[in-house]
Structures are given as structure tokens and as C-alpha cells.
Write a protein that holds these residues in place. Sequence first.
Motif, short mmCIF file in Angstrom:
data_model
loop_
_atom_site.label_atom_id
_atom_site.label_comp_id
_atom_site.label_asym_id
_atom_site.label_seq_id
_atom_site.Cartn_x
_atom_site.Cartn_y
_atom_site.Cartn_z
N CYS A 129 17.65 -4.04 -3.86
CA CYS A 129 15.98 -4.53 -3.30
C CYS A 129 15.75 -3.84 -3.08
O CYS A 129 15.78 -2.89 -2.55
N LYS A 130 14.32 -3.78 -3.27
CA LYS A 130 13.20 -3.28 -3.03
C LYS A 130 12.13 -3.38 -2.18
O LYS A 130 11.58 -5.02 -3.32
N ASN A 131 11.19 -3.92 -1.12
CA ASN A 131 10.70 -4.45 -0.67
C ASN A 131 11.40 -5.73 -0.23
O ASN A 131 12.20 -6.04 0.31
N ASP A 132 10.24 -6.30 -0.94
CA ASP A 132 10.84 -8.62 -0.51
C ASP A 132 11.15 -8.59 -2.23
O ASP A 132 11.15 -9.72 -2.78
N ASP A 133 11.86 -7.82 -3.67
CA ASP A 133 11.80 -8.11 -4.55
C ASP A 133 13.65 -7.34 -4.74
O ASP A 133 13.92 -6.34 -4.27
N LYS A 151 11.15 -11.69 -7.84
CA LYS A 151 10.18 -12.01 -6.60
C LYS A 151 11.03 -13.23 -5.71
O LYS A 151 12.11 -14.32 -5.84
#
Length: 188
Positions: A129-133, A151
Motif C-alpha cells: 500500500c502506498k498512500n491511498d493506492d 485505486k
Amino acid sequence: MVNLFYCLLMLSSVILGILSLVFSKGASLNTIIMVTGSILVIGLSIIGMIKKTSSPGKTIIFIGIFLTIWPIIGLASQYISMSLGIWEIILGLSIILTAFIPTQIFRAPFISAIDRSGDTLTTVSNIKCKNDDIVVKAVLLGSMPSTIIIKPEELWKMLGLIENNVLSNIIRLLFIGWKRTRKTTDNK
């Protein structure tokens, strides 16, 4: 993923320790054993999380077995109350089962998605998971390195694509996968 199970182990241990402190009469041997066992499980879980290893899980299983057998002895000798003994047995069993899972999970170098003829379509080497993705590192058709980004709105839409038979069979499929993976790693 293993950290989730260590967190569950710590939660079970905290509940076990609190139950023993609240419902035991004074500083009894039962309270000392249960609180000490709980502290050991919490400490080993923290070590497993920090070192990112499943090896403390095996020790936790043995502690869980002891924490399950002790209340049975206490109930048989009428040393502890029935309600406390049953809760301690249930929590001891939950510690055993929860600790068993991290000992069975290992980090594979990759996973593959194949077509009906057995040819590899995608080889996935990392999912994070990176940021919201959700970011998936993969090699498509054996020669095209790719970074696939999913996304949150696509993840939400994906729920509508999952048929009920997938959800109803997920535990069975994970068990079959565990058995097959274990068989191939035992043969090496």
C-alpha cells in the motif's frame, strides 16, 4: 500480514491477563501464571513484529498450550472458579490457534497467475500500500515488468465482481493452497 496475527496475540494476552487479575482472589498462583504467560506472549509478539519473523510463534504455541492446560488443572482441583477457568481455556486456545498461523506463513519470492493451458500470464513479486493506492510489482507475459496501481475506487468496484462462491470457498482454497505449498517446500 504476520504482524496482524501478532497484534491479535497481544490483544488475547491482554484480555487473559486482565481477566486473571480482575477475577482471581488476591495474588494467587493462577493469577501469577496467567499474567506471566500473557507478558511472555506479548513480549514474543513484539519481538516477532520487530524482527519480521515467525519463529516466536512456535514458542507462543507452547505457552498457549500451558495456558490452556493450567486452567483445566485448576478446574479439576477446584482451585479456580468455573467461569474464570472456561474463559482462560478459551483464550489459551485462541492464543494457540492465532500463533499457529504466523508459523505457517512465509514470504514466497513471487506468485504466478496462469491461463488454462498452464502458461504464466503474470508473475507478482510485491504487493504493498502506498498512500491511498495498492501497488503491485509484476512481470506480464514473462517479459514486461510493470507496476500496477489499484485505486481505492477500483478496489471498491472490485467487490461487485467477486461472486458468492469465491467468498464461501476462500477458507477451503487457502487450506488447499497451504497444503500444496507445504508439500512442495517439504519435498525440497
